[in-house]
Design an enzyme around this catalytic site. Sequence first.
Site, mmCIF file in Angstrom:
data_model
loop_
_atom_site.group_PDB
_atom_site.id
_atom_site.type_symbol
_atom_site.label_atom_id
_atom_site.label_comp_id
_atom_site.label_asym_id
_atom_site.label_seq_id
_atom_site.Cartn_x
_atom_site.Cartn_y
_atom_site.Cartn_z
ATOM 1 N N ARG A 139 -4.401 5.197 16.460
ATOM 2 C CA ARG A 139 -4.895 3.956 15.898
ATOM 3 C C ARG A 139 -4.386 2.555 17.051
ATOM 4 O O ARG A 139 -4.125 1.710 16.674
ATOM 5 C CB ARG A 139 -3.915 3.865 14.854
ATOM 6 C CG ARG A 139 -4.109 4.636 13.678
ATOM 7 C CD ARG A 139 -3.128 4.434 12.446
ATOM 8 N NE ARG A 139 -3.914 3.676 11.577
ATOM 9 C CZ ARG A 139 -3.016 2.950 10.432
ATOM 10 N NH1 ARG A 139 -2.037 3.423 10.028
ATOM 11 N NH2 ARG A 139 -3.656 2.120 9.910
ATOM 12 N N ARG B 115 6.688 0.651 1.314
ATOM 13 C CA ARG B 115 5.530 0.109 1.879
ATOM 14 C C ARG B 115 4.229 -0.481 1.603
ATOM 15 O O ARG B 115 4.311 -1.402 1.477
ATOM 16 C CB ARG B 115 5.305 0.361 3.564
ATOM 17 C CG ARG B 115 6.419 0.561 4.507
ATOM 18 C CD ARG B 115 5.763 1.509 6.042
ATOM 19 N NE ARG B 115 4.771 0.367 5.859
ATOM 20 C CZ ARG B 115 3.807 0.290 7.160
ATOM 21 N NH1 ARG B 115 3.962 1.419 8.172
ATOM 22 N NH2 ARG B 115 2.844 -0.613 7.646
ATOM 23 N N CYS C 184 1.623 5.087 15.171
ATOM 24 C CA CYS C 184 2.696 5.557 13.987
ATOM 25 C C CYS C 184 2.081 6.540 13.495
ATOM 26 O O CYS C 184 1.318 7.518 14.332
ATOM 27 C CB CYS C 184 1.764 4.808 12.715
ATOM 28 S SG CYS C 184 0.225 4.987 12.082
ATOM 29 N N ASP D 6 -6.752 8.210 1.868
ATOM 30 C CA ASP D 6 -5.924 7.331 2.448
ATOM 31 C C ASP D 6 -5.213 8.492 0.591
ATOM 32 O O ASP D 6 -4.024 8.228 -0.282
ATOM 33 C CB ASP D 6 -5.152 5.527 1.668
ATOM 34 C CG ASP D 6 -5.497 5.290 2.553
ATOM 35 O OD1 ASP D 6 -5.639 3.938 2.586
ATOM 36 O OD2 ASP D 6 -5.119 5.395 4.138
ATOM 37 N N LYS E 27 -2.126 -3.797 -1.948
ATOM 38 C CA LYS E 27 -1.202 -3.641 -0.977
ATOM 39 C C LYS E 27 -3.272 -4.098 -0.235
ATOM 40 O O LYS E 27 -2.373 -4.734 0.833
ATOM 41 C CB LYS E 27 -0.503 -2.216 -0.032
ATOM 42 C CG LYS E 27 0.032 -2.552 0.502
ATOM 43 C CD LYS E 27 0.438 -1.359 1.221
ATOM 44 C CE LYS E 27 -0.578 -0.043 1.418
ATOM 45 N NZ LYS E 27 -0.400 -0.384 3.165
ATOM 46 N N ASN E 28 -3.310 -3.191 0.338
ATOM 47 C CA ASN E 28 -4.888 -3.091 1.349
ATOM 48 C C ASN E 28 -5.255 -5.199 1.195
ATOM 49 O O ASN E 28 -6.676 -4.387 2.297
ATOM 50 C CB ASN E 28 -5.525 -1.894 1.294
ATOM 51 C CG ASN E 28 -4.157 -1.314 2.317
ATOM 52 O OD1 ASN E 28 -3.332 -1.218 2.993
ATOM 53 N ND2 ASN E 28 -4.663 0.148 2.961
HETATM 54 C C1 EPZ Z 1 -7.033 0.579 6.927
HETATM 55 O O1 EPZ Z 1 -6.763 0.911 8.291
HETATM 56 C C2 EPZ Z 1 -6.083 0.504 6.060
HETATM 57 N N1 EPZ Z 1 -4.752 -0.400 6.166
HETATM 58 C C3 EPZ Z 1 -5.647 2.388 5.923
HETATM 59 O O2 EPZ Z 1 -4.254 2.817 4.880
HETATM 60 C C4 EPZ Z 1 -6.836 3.975 5.658
HETATM 61 O O3 EPZ Z 1 -6.060 4.617 5.700
HETATM 62 C C5 EPZ Z 1 -7.518 2.914 6.571
HETATM 63 O O4 EPZ Z 1 -7.628 1.388 6.892
HETATM 64 C C6 EPZ Z 1 -8.728 4.141 6.480
HETATM 65 O O5 EPZ Z 1 -8.958 3.560 4.726
HETATM 66 C C7 EPZ Z 1 -5.218 -1.927 5.697
HETATM 67 O O6 EPZ Z 1 -5.682 -1.895 5.366
HETATM 68 C C8 EPZ Z 1 -4.114 -2.782 5.730
HETATM 69 P P1 EPZ Z 1 -9.491 1.770 10.547
HETATM 70 P P2 EPZ Z 1 -6.726 0.368 9.097
HETATM 71 O O7 EPZ Z 1 -9.192 0.773 11.299
HETATM 72 O O8 EPZ Z 1 -7.972 -0.985 9.100
HETATM 73 C C9 EPZ Z 1 -9.795 3.842 14.460
HETATM 74 C C10 EPZ Z 1 -2.129 2.986 3.884
HETATM 75 O O9 EPZ Z 1 -1.682 3.926 3.436
HETATM 76 N N2 EPZ Z 1 -9.755 2.795 14.861
HETATM 77 O O10 EPZ Z 1 -10.653 1.834 9.113
HETATM 78 O O11 EPZ Z 1 -6.322 -0.003 10.332
HETATM 79 C C11 EPZ Z 1 -9.008 4.340 13.849
HETATM 80 O O12 EPZ Z 1 -7.768 5.469 14.678
HETATM 81 C C12 EPZ Z 1 -2.922 2.787 5.739
HETATM 82 O O13 EPZ Z 1 -2.629 2.008 3.054
HETATM 83 C C13 EPZ Z 1 -10.335 2.865 16.504
HETATM 84 O O14 EPZ Z 1 -10.403 4.009 17.529
HETATM 85 O O15 EPZ Z 1 -7.586 2.185 9.412
HETATM 86 C C14 EPZ Z 1 -9.149 5.803 12.693
HETATM 87 O O16 EPZ Z 1 -9.118 6.787 13.033
HETATM 88 C C15 EPZ Z 1 -3.187 3.745 6.464
HETATM 89 N N3 EPZ Z 1 -10.069 1.504 17.250
HETATM 90 C C16 EPZ Z 1 -10.564 4.786 12.186
HETATM 91 O O17 EPZ Z 1 -11.045 4.358 13.746
HETATM 92 C C17 EPZ Z 1 -9.947 -0.235 16.298
HETATM 93 O O18 EPZ Z 1 -10.074 -1.236 16.927
HETATM 94 C C18 EPZ Z 1 -10.436 4.163 10.743
HETATM 95 O O19 EPZ Z 1 -9.090 2.612 10.933
HETATM 96 C C19 EPZ Z 1 -9.489 0.572 15.399
HETATM 97 C C20 EPZ Z 1 -9.456 2.000 14.191
#
Ligand code: EPZ
Length: 417
Positions: free
Chosen positions: A122, A397, A117, A305, A22-23
């Site tokens: 996030r 999802r 969420c 995850d 998915k990702n």
């Molecule tokens: C991706 O989400 C995945 N989703 C998530 O999987 C996964 O948990 C996550 O990466 C971490 O591995 C997809 O790829 C579609 P991040 P993403 O930006 O990119 C903070 C699932 O279950 N952050 O790597 O949204 C954020 O709050 C989903 O399949 C900021 O502060 O995650 C988090 O604490 C859930 N500012 C950390 O960074 C930003 O602009 C990592 O988030 C972006 C992120």
Amino acid sequence: MDKIVIQGGKPLRGTVAVSGAKNAVLPVLAATLLTSGKNEILNAPQVRDVSTMAHLLVELGAELEHFEGGRVVLDTSRVNNPEAPYDLVRTMRASCLVLGPLLARLGQARVSLPGGCAIGARPVDLHIKGLEALGAKISLEEGYIVGTTNGLKGAHYFFDTVSVTGTANIMMAATLADGETILENAAREPEVAFLGELLNRCGAKISGAGEDVVTIQGVASLEPFQCRIFPDRIEAATYLISGAITGGEVEVVDCIPHHIEPLILKLREAGFLVEEGEDRVKISGNDRPVSVNIKTQPHPGFATDIQAQFMALMTLARGQSIVTESVFENRFMHVAELRRMGADIEVRGNTAIVRGVERLSGAPVMATDLRASASLVLAALAAQGESVISRVYHIDRGYERMENKFSQLGADIQRVK
Ligand code: EPZ
């Protein structure tokens, strides 16, 4: 609203095949906006988030020529609408992945801020700062991220925090920027490496995708592509843990063992026999697991995850296990529900102390987010008696036909309306 009913306590046995990641497919779908023509994606998982993203692209002007059996054909020749509406974006945060491609393709974008969420605030501040570094003008208007540019320019951008979709977003935008872009502290997830390789096959000039420094030389345009999505490492992990938690013997096939190495090592540490093949992993062991500690990290560390699913296993372990969630600030929504099944878990900030118990008992529980739902299913499969899991739309999802796959492994699992 559908529910899933499970009669637990049966060891699972057999083979289960993993669907496409998915990702990986979500950024690949967004990348079609960077091309103008017919793109074909094979082995896309048939899950809700993929149809949400496909519908969003149609909203932006793409034509969905095929969308079944895991094959997606999108013609992006007539993409002309820069607006990603709230009602679509709020259901899926990954919609923000269209921001960079829209700015690169149309010079403008209007994408709703993702709703909060269950697993934390996030924000998308790192996406916005990265696009501003490339010269885009970004403002927030009535809950929308509004971006404009007269042409993106290469830049040197350092991610304050490792962000998976942040890295994908800025990397995609930079492929059509003027000049060189260097991304530092970039995400190293396999999904990022896959996207970089794909974009290079379309004519991009990216080096280091999948490493923490990515260099992109901008080009004038990218060719449409055909690709096949690689197996979902989180789905593979979930089914592997199902064999462990029920004390059965499960072989996960069509997967990439290397992608879940940290989990495999932890399962061995917990006392399970885990055999790795070229594209398969088999787990067996019916003794009570030994408790082990985990701390989630960006790739190649233990994936966040998989945290909820592994915690479910540790609720039945011998001893005390410390689960530390270092990626998200609130990813313990599954704890309260696991407690309802008899688990002994104490949360202190971003750490959970799990004291293993002899058995769990089935109970009515509620899913809150995608991976917490998977954790509840795993616990229910191991628990004595009946569990009813509500709000299973979270599961749909990201897991393709979960109840069918678990039934194939001998689980007594039904979806009821
Ligand atoms: C991706 O989400 C995945 N989703 C998530 O999987 C996964 O948990 C996550 O990466 C971490 O591995 C997809 O790829 C579609 P991040 P993403 O930006 O990119 C903070 C699932 O279950 N952050 O790597 O949204 C954020 O709050 C989903 O399949 C900021 O502060 O995650 C988090 O604490 C859930 N500012 C950390 O960074 C930003 O602009 C990592 O988030 C972006 C992120």
